[in-house]
Design an enzyme around this catalytic site. Structure first.
Site, PDB file in Angstrom:
ATOM      1  NE  ARG A 187      16.641  -6.723   0.117  1.00  0.00           N
ATOM      2  CZ  ARG A 187      16.089  -5.528   0.270  1.00  0.00           C
ATOM      3  NH1 ARG A 187      16.311  -4.593  -0.615  1.00  0.00           N
ATOM      4  NH2 ARG A 187      15.328  -5.275   1.305  1.00  0.00           N
ATOM      5  NE  ARG A 192      10.854  -8.477   4.451  1.00  0.00           N
ATOM      6  CZ  ARG A 192      10.935  -7.293   3.849  1.00  0.00           C
ATOM      7  NH1 ARG A 192      12.099  -6.758   3.590  1.00  0.00           N
ATOM      8  NH2 ARG A 192       9.841  -6.674   3.488  1.00  0.00           N
ATOM      9  CG  ASP A 233       5.977  -8.046  -0.446  1.00  0.00           C
ATOM     10  OD1 ASP A 233       6.978  -7.975   0.280  1.00  0.00           O
ATOM     11  OD2 ASP A 233       5.252  -7.071  -0.702  1.00  0.00           O
ATOM     12  NE  ARG A 277      14.419 -10.031  -5.999  1.00  0.00           N
ATOM     13  CZ  ARG A 277      14.207  -9.443  -7.165  1.00  0.00           C
ATOM     14  NH1 ARG A 277      14.472 -10.081  -8.280  1.00  0.00           N
ATOM     15  NH2 ARG A 277      13.719  -8.221  -7.223  1.00  0.00           N
ATOM     16  CE1 TYR A 284       4.823   0.107   1.621  1.00  0.00           C
ATOM     17  CE2 TYR A 284       3.434  -0.922   3.281  1.00  0.00           C
ATOM     18  CZ  TYR A 284       4.667  -0.439   2.878  1.00  0.00           C
ATOM     19  OH  TYR A 284       5.742  -0.500   3.729  1.00  0.00           O
TER      20      TYR A 284
HETATM   21  O1  CP3 Z   1      11.515 -13.988   5.389  1.00  0.00           O
HETATM   22  C1  CP3 Z   1      10.439 -13.341   5.376  1.00  0.00           C
HETATM   23  O2  CP3 Z   1      10.169 -12.494   6.256  1.00  0.00           O
HETATM   24  C2  CP3 Z   1       9.354 -13.713   4.362  1.00  0.00           C
HETATM   25  C3  CP3 Z   1       9.125 -12.846   3.276  1.00  0.00           C
HETATM   26  C4  CP3 Z   1       8.561 -11.425   3.406  1.00  0.00           C
HETATM   27  C5  CP3 Z   1       8.878 -10.429   2.447  1.00  0.00           C
HETATM   28  N1  CP3 Z   1       8.116  -9.335   2.722  1.00  0.00           N
HETATM   29  C6  CP3 Z   1       9.818 -10.588   1.345  1.00  0.00           C
HETATM   30  C7  CP3 Z   1      10.378  -9.395   0.673  1.00  0.00           C
HETATM   31  C8  CP3 Z   1       7.651 -10.870   4.301  1.00  0.00           C
HETATM   32  C9  CP3 Z   1       7.019 -11.490   5.535  1.00  0.00           C
HETATM   33  C10 CP3 Z   1       7.367  -9.542   3.853  1.00  0.00           C
HETATM   34  C11 CP3 Z   1       6.400  -8.640   4.524  1.00  0.00           C
HETATM   35  C12 CP3 Z   1       6.328  -7.239   4.105  1.00  0.00           C
HETATM   36  N2  CP3 Z   1       6.444  -6.726   2.837  1.00  0.00           N
HETATM   37  C13 CP3 Z   1       6.016  -6.158   4.972  1.00  0.00           C
HETATM   38  C14 CP3 Z   1       5.693  -6.282   6.455  1.00  0.00           C
HETATM   39  C15 CP3 Z   1       6.892  -6.451   7.309  1.00  0.00           C
HETATM   40  C16 CP3 Z   1       7.834  -5.265   7.319  1.00  0.00           C
HETATM   41  O3  CP3 Z   1       8.977  -5.446   6.885  1.00  0.00           O
HETATM   42  O4  CP3 Z   1       7.421  -4.195   7.776  1.00  0.00           O
HETATM   43  C17 CP3 Z   1       5.996  -4.983   4.199  1.00  0.00           C
HETATM   44  C18 CP3 Z   1       5.724  -3.585   4.702  1.00  0.00           C
HETATM   45  C19 CP3 Z   1       6.261  -5.370   2.855  1.00  0.00           C
HETATM   46  C20 CP3 Z   1       6.272  -4.480   1.656  1.00  0.00           C
HETATM   47  C21 CP3 Z   1       7.582  -4.480   0.972  1.00  0.00           C
HETATM   48  N3  CP3 Z   1       8.096  -5.536   0.233  1.00  0.00           N
HETATM   49  C22 CP3 Z   1       8.521  -3.424   0.912  1.00  0.00           C
HETATM   50  C23 CP3 Z   1       8.358  -2.074   1.604  1.00  0.00           C
HETATM   51  C24 CP3 Z   1       9.596  -3.877   0.143  1.00  0.00           C
HETATM   52  C25 CP3 Z   1      10.797  -3.069  -0.300  1.00  0.00           C
HETATM   53  C26 CP3 Z   1      11.717  -2.768   0.802  1.00  0.00           C
HETATM   54  C27 CP3 Z   1      12.552  -3.974   1.151  1.00  0.00           C
HETATM   55  O5  CP3 Z   1      12.600  -4.340   2.329  1.00  0.00           O
HETATM   56  O6  CP3 Z   1      13.136  -4.514   0.230  1.00  0.00           O
HETATM   57  C28 CP3 Z   1       9.323  -5.215  -0.239  1.00  0.00           C
HETATM   58  C29 CP3 Z   1      10.185  -6.128  -1.042  1.00  0.00           C
HETATM   59  C30 CP3 Z   1      10.565  -7.423  -0.415  1.00  0.00           C
HETATM   60  N4  CP3 Z   1       9.716  -8.272   0.251  1.00  0.00           N
HETATM   61  C31 CP3 Z   1      11.845  -8.030  -0.445  1.00  0.00           C
HETATM   62  C32 CP3 Z   1      11.747  -9.264   0.218  1.00  0.00           C
HETATM   63  C33 CP3 Z   1      12.816 -10.306   0.406  1.00  0.00           C
HETATM   64  C34 CP3 Z   1      13.080  -7.468  -1.162  1.00  0.00           C
HETATM   65  C35 CP3 Z   1      12.911  -7.631  -2.643  1.00  0.00           C
HETATM   66  C36 CP3 Z   1      14.163  -8.073  -3.354  1.00  0.00           C
HETATM   67  O7  CP3 Z   1      14.659  -9.191  -3.115  1.00  0.00           O
HETATM   68  O8  CP3 Z   1      14.611  -7.313  -4.201  1.00  0.00           O
END
Ligand code: CP3
Length: 358
Positions: free
Chosen positions: A43, A39, A89, A52, A165
């Protein structure tokens, strides 16, 4: 800002030919451990929040190469890590399979749940790679735009975590629906896992063809399963994905992240066919060095909350990890993703501290 390589001790051509992450994953020695952060985009960066705001819908953001490329590059410009991870994602796969998905502010992903084998008829593989083609386009553009010493990581969710999920309809504390399906109707649940294995192989194959140099499989909820189930639904699917990808792309480095797996990490690294394992922050460093590092490269595992704290506590924790794991095959990372309220200055301080070890 320039992309010039700043280490004067090493001729630039050497670094260009041997990105630190790729060298480390191939078992070669490097001037200092490579680092990148889960990540690292997202954000915690004000410039991400500005970008975003251009699309209300997070899925649309992921499927717009201009935005996804820019989001991937933002942390590279700020911190110059040794790798960039594709901005996407793990839930793009259920979306591409036709399972309705939305991301709600403050709540995370919400899907129409699939609770049993009958629900699988609602999924279709038809046209999924057309649907996912913006992701491949993002990878192609990144491969051309990244600095020469920065490796490009593609990724997918591991089948078990993606399944949680899909079955729960979003995030969950106990994964009760998923476990009851898996334990009560293992053959039926296998059909969902098998579908995810096959689709994930094709998805990652296309990312590699587009220019991803490493792939990571995120199994965020691997720690929820008892031993036999962990073997069946975490290790085995990853082994099948890794095996198929290595058949098609010999030498492709694969990182597994079975978060929460604890002592089962030894079984995982023996059987999953990965080159590296990413450790969550609870894994004891001396144990990882003794038991895991002789078998695979290890990645990790600074607590993301320590990064949020910063200062001398963070510096000491970084030094401890480097001291205990830096002697073997090692990639510095966090134990899980950066939390959104992390000050970017703390990430910059972390990057500087690792680079100073050269
Ligand atoms: O920089 C990076 O790591 C690359 C991008 C990336 C995202 N999601 C962007 C994202 C990666 C590698 C993921 C993986 C991901 N997504 C996982 C596995 C890793 C982990 O964190 O456990 C999981 C479980 C998800 C599912 C997911 N996506 C959730 C549960 C959420 C909401 C909670 C949260 O952290 O916001 C997301 C949304 C998400 N994926 C965001 C980002 C930047 C936030 C969305 C936004 O900008 O509003």
């Amino acid at each position: 800002m320039s992309w010039a390589i700043t280490n004067p001790a090493m001729p630039s051509s050497d670094i260009i030919n041997r990105k630190r992450l790729l060298a480390t994953l191939a078992g070669e020695t490097v001037d200092r451990p490579p680092f990148w952060l889960m990540r690292q985009a997202g954000r915690h960066l004000p410039e991400y929040r500005t970008l975003r705001d251009k699309t209300r819908n997070f899925l649309e953001f992921c499927y717009t190469p201009d935005l996804a490329v820019e989001a991937t590059l933002q942390p590279v410009r700020r911190y110059h890590p040794d790798a960039a991870i594709l901005f996407a994602d793990i839930l793009l796969i259920p979306d591409a399979l036709g399972q309705p998905l939305d991301y709600l502010a403050g709540e995370g992903p919400v899907l129409e749940p699939i609770r049993n084998a009958d629900g699988l008829t609602r999924l279709s593989r038809q046209g999924i790679h057309e649907h996912l083609s913006p992701v491949y386009e993002t990878v192609t553009r990144l491969a051309a735009e990244l600095p020469d010493d920065v490796a490009l990581i593609g990724f997918a969710g591991a089948p078990w975590t993606v399944a949680t999920y899909m079955v729960e309809g979003g995030g969950s504390r106990d994964h009760a629906h998923t476990k009851r399906w898996a334990f009560g109707d293992p053959a039926g649940f296998d059909r969902l896992i098998d579908l995810l294995v096959e689709v994930t192989i094709e998805y990652l194959d296309r990312q590699v063809l587009a220019g991803a140099e490493v792939v990571q499989l995120f199994d965020t909820w691997a720690g929820a399963l008892p031993e036999a189930a962990f073997r069946r639904w975490c290790i085995d699917p990853v082994r099948r994905i890794a095996g198929a990808l290595k058949n098609r792309h010999p030498g492709l480095p694969i990182i597994g992240f079975p978060r929460g797996a604890g002592q089962s990490l030894t079984t995982f690294v023996r059987h999953a066919g990965v080159d590296a394992v990413s450790l969550d922050s609870t894994i004891p460093l001396a144990w990882a060095a003794d038991v895991l590092q002789p078998l695979v490269a290890v990645q990790g595992n600074l607590d993301p909350q320590m990064l949020a704290v910063g200062g001398s506590a963070m510096a000491a924790a970084i030094d401890d990890i480097l001291a205990q794991l830096g002697g073997g095959r090692f990639v510095f990372n966090l134990g899980h993703g950066i939390v959104p309220d992390t000050p970017p200055e703390h990430v910059a301080a972390l990057a500087a501290r690792i680079k100073q070890k050269a």
